[in-house]
Write a protein that holds these residues in place. Structure first.
Motif, PDB file in Angstrom:
ATOM      1  N   LEU A 151      52.213  17.247  44.630  1.00  0.00           N
ATOM      2  CA  LEU A 151      52.405  18.671  44.386  1.00  0.00           C
ATOM      3  C   LEU A 151      53.820  19.014  44.809  1.00  0.00           C
ATOM      4  O   LEU A 151      54.217  18.730  45.938  1.00  0.00           O
ATOM      5  CB  LEU A 151      51.410  19.503  45.197  1.00  0.00           C
ATOM      6  CG  LEU A 151      51.601  21.017  45.094  1.00  0.00           C
ATOM      7  CD1 LEU A 151      51.253  21.503  43.683  1.00  0.00           C
ATOM      8  CD2 LEU A 151      50.761  21.748  46.139  1.00  0.00           C
ATOM      9  N   ARG A 152      54.566  19.596  43.886  1.00  0.00           N
ATOM     10  CA  ARG A 152      55.888  20.126  44.220  1.00  0.00           C
ATOM     11  C   ARG A 152      55.721  21.626  44.357  1.00  0.00           C
ATOM     12  O   ARG A 152      55.055  22.265  43.548  1.00  0.00           O
ATOM     13  CB  ARG A 152      56.901  19.803  43.136  1.00  0.00           C
ATOM     14  CG  ARG A 152      57.175  18.303  43.072  1.00  0.00           C
ATOM     15  CD  ARG A 152      58.454  17.969  42.387  1.00  0.00           C
ATOM     16  NE  ARG A 152      59.607  18.444  43.133  1.00  0.00           N
ATOM     17  CZ  ARG A 152      60.828  18.528  42.619  1.00  0.00           C
ATOM     18  NH1 ARG A 152      61.043  18.205  41.356  1.00  0.00           N
ATOM     19  NH2 ARG A 152      61.835  18.949  43.350  1.00  0.00           N
ATOM     20  N   ALA A 153      56.303  22.195  45.384  1.00  0.00           N
ATOM     21  CA  ALA A 153      56.196  23.629  45.621  1.00  0.00           C
ATOM     22  C   ALA A 153      57.519  24.151  46.163  1.00  0.00           C
ATOM     23  O   ALA A 153      58.219  23.444  46.890  1.00  0.00           O
ATOM     24  CB  ALA A 153      55.069  23.925  46.598  1.00  0.00           C
ATOM     25  N   LEU A 154      57.836  25.368  45.795  1.00  0.00           N
ATOM     26  CA  LEU A 154      59.027  26.060  46.284  1.00  0.00           C
ATOM     27  C   LEU A 154      58.562  27.384  46.867  1.00  0.00           C
ATOM     28  O   LEU A 154      57.805  28.114  46.212  1.00  0.00           O
ATOM     29  CB  LEU A 154      59.979  26.322  45.112  1.00  0.00           C
ATOM     30  CG  LEU A 154      61.468  26.136  45.337  1.00  0.00           C
ATOM     31  CD1 LEU A 154      61.790  24.707  45.707  1.00  0.00           C
ATOM     32  CD2 LEU A 154      62.237  26.518  44.090  1.00  0.00           C
ATOM     33  N   THR A 155      58.964  27.671  48.103  1.00  0.00           N
ATOM     34  CA  THR A 155      58.598  28.937  48.745  1.00  0.00           C
ATOM     35  C   THR A 155      59.879  29.693  49.108  1.00  0.00           C
ATOM     36  O   THR A 155      60.896  29.078  49.448  1.00  0.00           O
ATOM     37  CB  THR A 155      57.758  28.699  50.010  1.00  0.00           C
ATOM     38  OG1 THR A 155      58.540  27.986  50.973  1.00  0.00           O
ATOM     39  CG2 THR A 155      56.489  27.925  49.688  1.00  0.00           C
ATOM     40  N   PRO A 156      59.844  31.017  49.049  1.00  0.00           N
ATOM     41  CA  PRO A 156      61.054  31.795  49.310  1.00  0.00           C
ATOM     42  C   PRO A 156      61.400  31.868  50.799  1.00  0.00           C
ATOM     43  O   PRO A 156      60.526  31.846  51.657  1.00  0.00           O
ATOM     44  CB  PRO A 156      60.701  33.186  48.774  1.00  0.00           C
ATOM     45  CG  PRO A 156      59.218  33.265  48.884  1.00  0.00           C
ATOM     46  CD  PRO A 156      58.711  31.859  48.682  1.00  0.00           C
ATOM     47  N   VAL A 157      62.707  31.961  51.073  1.00  0.00           N
ATOM     48  CA  VAL A 157      63.205  32.193  52.429  1.00  0.00           C
ATOM     49  C   VAL A 157      64.053  33.456  52.382  1.00  0.00           C
ATOM     50  O   VAL A 157      65.177  33.430  51.870  1.00  0.00           O
ATOM     51  CB  VAL A 157      64.051  31.002  52.941  1.00  0.00           C
ATOM     52  CG1 VAL A 157      64.632  31.314  54.317  1.00  0.00           C
ATOM     53  CG2 VAL A 157      63.241  29.722  52.972  1.00  0.00           C
ATOM     54  N   PRO A 158      63.520  34.568  52.897  1.00  0.00           N
ATOM     55  CA  PRO A 158      64.312  35.796  52.938  1.00  0.00           C
ATOM     56  C   PRO A 158      65.088  35.891  54.251  1.00  0.00           C
ATOM     57  O   PRO A 158      64.807  35.161  55.196  1.00  0.00           O
ATOM     58  CB  PRO A 158      63.240  36.888  52.876  1.00  0.00           C
ATOM     59  CG  PRO A 158      62.066  36.272  53.581  1.00  0.00           C
ATOM     60  CD  PRO A 158      62.129  34.786  53.269  1.00  0.00           C
ATOM     61  N   THR A 186      57.568  18.385  48.395  1.00  0.00           N
ATOM     62  CA  THR A 186      56.881  17.415  47.563  1.00  0.00           C
ATOM     63  C   THR A 186      55.888  16.719  48.475  1.00  0.00           C
ATOM     64  O   THR A 186      56.285  16.011  49.401  1.00  0.00           O
ATOM     65  CB  THR A 186      57.866  16.399  46.946  1.00  0.00           C
ATOM     66  OG1 THR A 186      58.865  17.097  46.209  1.00  0.00           O
ATOM     67  CG2 THR A 186      57.138  15.428  46.021  1.00  0.00           C
ATOM     68  N   VAL A 187      54.587  16.984  48.236  1.00  0.00           N
ATOM     69  CA  VAL A 187      53.548  16.423  49.114  1.00  0.00           C
ATOM     70  C   VAL A 187      52.520  15.653  48.285  1.00  0.00           C
ATOM     71  O   VAL A 187      52.227  16.039  47.152  1.00  0.00           O
ATOM     72  CB  VAL A 187      52.839  17.522  49.952  1.00  0.00           C
ATOM     73  CG1 VAL A 187      53.809  18.222  50.877  1.00  0.00           C
ATOM     74  CG2 VAL A 187      52.137  18.524  49.071  1.00  0.00           C
ATOM     75  N   PRO A 188      51.995  14.572  48.827  1.00  0.00           N
ATOM     76  CA  PRO A 188      51.001  13.787  48.087  1.00  0.00           C
ATOM     77  C   PRO A 188      49.728  14.587  47.852  1.00  0.00           C
ATOM     78  O   PRO A 188      49.351  15.414  48.675  1.00  0.00           O
ATOM     79  CB  PRO A 188      50.700  12.596  49.005  1.00  0.00           C
ATOM     80  CG  PRO A 188      51.647  12.666  50.129  1.00  0.00           C
ATOM     81  CD  PRO A 188      52.276  14.003  50.137  1.00  0.00           C
ATOM     82  N   ILE A 189      49.104  14.331  46.734  1.00  0.00           N
ATOM     83  CA  ILE A 189      47.790  14.904  46.451  1.00  0.00           C
ATOM     84  C   ILE A 189      46.776  13.822  46.783  1.00  0.00           C
ATOM     85  O   ILE A 189      46.768  12.763  46.176  1.00  0.00           O
ATOM     86  CB  ILE A 189      47.671  15.332  44.976  1.00  0.00           C
ATOM     87  CG1 ILE A 189      48.675  16.446  44.674  1.00  0.00           C
ATOM     88  CG2 ILE A 189      46.249  15.770  44.645  1.00  0.00           C
ATOM     89  CD1 ILE A 189      48.751  16.853  43.209  1.00  0.00           C
ATOM     90  N   LYS A 190      45.949  14.103  47.782  1.00  0.00           N
ATOM     91  CA  LYS A 190      44.951  13.112  48.260  1.00  0.00           C
ATOM     92  C   LYS A 190      43.558  13.694  48.198  1.00  0.00           C
ATOM     93  O   LYS A 190      43.347  14.831  48.450  1.00  0.00           O
ATOM     94  CB  LYS A 190      45.269  12.690  49.687  1.00  0.00           C
ATOM     95  CG  LYS A 190      46.600  11.993  49.810  1.00  0.00           C
ATOM     96  CD  LYS A 190      46.840  11.598  51.241  1.00  0.00           C
ATOM     97  CE  LYS A 190      48.193  10.926  51.397  1.00  0.00           C
ATOM     98  NZ  LYS A 190      48.513  10.567  52.744  1.00  0.00           N
TER      99      LYS A 190
END
Length: 190
Positions: A151-158, A186-190
């Motif tokens: 899983l690739r994820a992007l989270t905001p940093v304000p 980027t984290v493994p999907i298990k």
């Protein structure tokens, strides 16, 4: 006549056996199709659950990292000569990424990065920055790398503290809640 009745009975019995065999074959085929559909459904449910676990991992890591950056800034950054919490985060993320399957990066969203390495590097990150700047709460994608799902994820940093402006003067113009950066996971999907 008895002979023709006997032959007819055999023929009827043979036809009946053929029909029964055909029905059994059809029943077996249908049962196999049902079993296959159930297996696919179970696989899909298992995959959804695994993706959800990875989302929860990202959420937990994101909370820990952001709280740590705020705490370090609050307690240890007092002037421009102090080691910036953002720099500490970049170093922490680099060490995490080099030591296991989880990959983490801090990315600039202002167009004026503190370090030249802290920019969106691929289409996923570039698209994610655009979405975050447009108000999205996050951006994600499931990928396969070396035969393994991630899983690739992007989270905001304000900007959350005035102290951030000590090292990043251009953050002073950022509106409340506007992402000035993002954390890429980027984290493994298990």
């Amino acid at each position: 006549m008895n002979r023709s009745i006997l032959v007819s009975s055999w023929i009827l019995a043979a036809i009946a056996l053929a029909i029964i065999a055909s029905l059994n074959t059809s029943t077996i085929a249908i049962a196999q199709e049902v079993k296959s559909a159930e297996a696919k459904s179970t696989d899909a449910k298992s995959r959804k659950k695994a993706i959800q676990r990875s989302r929860e991992t990202v959420k937990m890591l994101d909370n820990i990292f952001k709280q740590t950056i705020v705490m370090v800034t609050d307690k240890y950054v007092h002037d421009e000569d102090d080691f910036a919490a953002g720099s500490a985060a970049v170093l922490l993320f680099k060490n995490i990424s080099e030591s296991g399957d989880n990959k983490v990066r801090l990315i600039d969203a202002t167009g004026d990065p503190y370090e030249s390495e802290n920019v969106a590097k691929d289409d996923f990150e570039k698209e994610g920055i655009k979405k975050l700047k447009s108000g999205a709460k996050g951006h994600e994608q499931v990928i396969t790398k070396d035969g393994k799902p991630y899983l690739r994820a992007l989270t905001p940093v304000p900007v959350v503290m005035q102290k951030c402006v000590m090292c990043h003067a251009h953050y002073a113009d950022a509106e409340e809640g506007e992402p000035i950066g993002a954390i890429s996971y980027t984290v493994p999907i298990k």
